[in-house]
Design a protein around this motif. Structure first.
Motif, PDB file in Angstrom:
ATOM      1  N   SER A  28       0.840  -1.190   0.000  1.00  0.00           N
ATOM      2  CA  SER A  28       0.000   0.000   0.000  1.00  0.00           C
ATOM      3  C   SER A  28       0.874   1.238   0.000  1.00  0.00           C
ATOM      4  CB  SER A  28      -0.903   0.012   1.239  1.00  0.00           C
ATOM      5  OG  SER A  28      -1.499   1.276   1.426  1.00  0.00           O
ATOM      6  N   SER A  29       0.368   2.308  -0.576  1.00  0.00           N
ATOM      7  CA  SER A  29       1.116   3.564  -0.595  1.00  0.00           C
ATOM      8  C   SER A  29       1.241   4.189   0.784  1.00  0.00           C
ATOM      9  CB  SER A  29       0.458   4.566  -1.550  1.00  0.00           C
ATOM     10  OG  SER A  29      -0.876   4.841  -1.140  1.00  0.00           O
ATOM     11  N   CYS A  30       0.492   3.676   1.779  1.00  0.00           N
ATOM     12  CA  CYS A  30       0.590   4.236   3.129  1.00  0.00           C
ATOM     13  C   CYS A  30       1.908   3.871   3.802  1.00  0.00           C
ATOM     14  CB  CYS A  30      -0.577   3.792   3.992  1.00  0.00           C
ATOM     15  SG  CYS A  30      -0.525   2.060   4.473  1.00  0.00           S
ATOM     16  N   ILE A  31       2.740   3.067   3.161  1.00  0.00           N
ATOM     17  CA  ILE A  31       4.055   2.732   3.715  1.00  0.00           C
ATOM     18  C   ILE A  31       4.984   3.940   3.769  1.00  0.00           C
ATOM     19  CG2 ILE A  31       3.914   0.349   2.901  1.00  0.00           C
ATOM     20  CD1 ILE A  31       5.952   1.254   0.659  1.00  0.00           C
ATOM     21  N   TYR A  32       4.687   4.971   2.997  1.00  0.00           N
ATOM     22  CA  TYR A  32       5.608   6.095   2.871  1.00  0.00           C
ATOM     23  C   TYR A  32       5.418   7.120   3.988  1.00  0.00           C
ATOM     24  CZ  TYR A  32       6.721   4.217  -1.708  1.00  0.00           C
ATOM     25  OH  TYR A  32       7.128   3.399  -2.728  1.00  0.00           O
ATOM     26  N   PRO A  33       6.468   7.915   4.284  1.00  0.00           N
ATOM     27  CA  PRO A  33       6.367   8.923   5.340  1.00  0.00           C
ATOM     28  C   PRO A  33       5.248   9.925   5.081  1.00  0.00           C
ATOM     29  CG  PRO A  33       8.660   8.605   4.718  1.00  0.00           C
ATOM     30  CD  PRO A  33       7.829   7.839   3.717  1.00  0.00           C
TER      31      PRO A  33
END
Length: 336
Positions: free
Chosen positions: A118-123
């Protein structure tokens, strides 16, 4: 055509392909894409038949079935409210599912594995558009950090098994998904299906105004789930991180996970306007700024994936019309 596209595909029509989470939005779309492209030897199992959080049961199932290829699309998912309400559930359940499926695939000699992150892995404050190098370069968005930590662990487990044991595991990080099979639950859904349901209900009730969470200023990117599915099959066929022409990090090291997105974003307020128009709601849209916004912007750099020859084909406007029609006609009533 890239060099990798000209080579023999890395998966074959005769391969036994296990899609974990085949009833979910992403998993069902990946099954449709695989079947459409001639990969008909699919292995699927329901939750009642196999509990993916049960390590012994998962190990036994893999030992008997011996899939050649594994797609891990199973996960516990939800929006801001669900993540805030059930942090332990999001962390524990996703870690168990991932560890069990990925480890069993490796131990039972699966040839390829695709892990869906998921893109929510990023800061929270990652440089935009977000490149894959941004992973672990800053603090996470607090409203979904439990889910994000689980997904980061899955990426790293795939990388560790590749590095230590040569296991051919790749990962994809999709942006916000929508489309057939979405969840329209009033508390546990993501932003786009939540807006569709709320605007439709406001229209049916003749409401003159509707209040949405936050300020409406955060920017988000949306990808139709069928585009994600085609990207997944494309990468299973064509992406070999060990090849010299595979996507590389800025330091020259091969990438083993790639972003998947539409390449464009818009504000939540703009999205609300599009949904209102699609639903036919003409009332006033108000914003409750006492509620959290989440990450200010989440726009993925998808240049590495397009380097492999993939492009999205469904515009947000076209996709939104499709899902609104399905919702308002009652086709998705069973998922409310």
């Amino acid at each position: 055509m890239t060099v990798m596209e000209s080579l023999r595909p890395l998966i074959q029509p005769s391969d036994r392909i296990f899609v974990a989470g085949h009833r979910g939005m992403a998993g069902s779309a990946i099954c449709r894409s695989l079947l459409r492209q001639g990969y008909g030897n699919l292995l699927t199992v329901t939750r009642s038949e196999l509990d993916l959080t049960d390590s012994a049961a998962v190990g036994s199932w893999f030992s008997h079935q011996r899939p050649d290829v594994v797609v891990l699309a199973a996960a516990k998912v939800g929006g801001i409210l669900a993540n805030a309400t059930y942090p332990a559930d999001f962390l524990l359940e996703n870690l168990k599912i991932q560890n069990n499926v990925i480890e069993s695939a490796w131990r039972c000699s699966a040839r390829r594995l695709l892990f869906l992150g998921s893109s929510c892995i990023y800061p929270k404050f990652a440089t935009q558009p977000i490149r894959e190098e941004e992973l672990l370069q800053g603090g996470l968005e607090p409203t979904n950090e439990w889910y994000a930590i689980a997904k980061i662990t899955g990426i790293k487990l795939c990388e560790a098994l590749r590095q230590q044991h040569g296991f051919d595991a790749i990962s994809l990080m999709p942006t916000n998904l929508y489309g057939p099979g979405d969840n329209y639950h009033p508390q546990n859904s993501h932003v786009l299906p939540a807006l569709i349901r709320r605007f439709h209900e406001a229209k049916m009730r003749g409401m003159s105004s509707l209040t949405c969470w936050g300020s409406g200023t955060p920017r988000r990117e949306f990808l139709h789930v069928d585009d994600l599915a085609d990207a997944a099959v494309h990468c299973l066929r064509c992406w070999d991180p060990s090849q010299a022409d595979s996507p590389r990090r800025t330091d020259g090291q091969p990438l083993t996970f790639l972003n998947v997105g539409s390449g464009t974003d818009l504000t939540i307020a703009e999205l609300a306007g599009l949904v209102a128009d699609a639903v036919g709601y003409g009332g006033e849209i108000q914003w409750d700024t006492s509620k959290p916004d989440g990450t200010p912007r989440k726009w993925l750099d998808v240049s590495r994936l397009t380097q492999l020859g993939w492009q999205p084909r469904i515009s947000l406007q076209d996709g939104l019309r499709q899902v609104v029609q399905a919702f308002t006609s009652g086709e998705v009533e069973q998922r409310l």
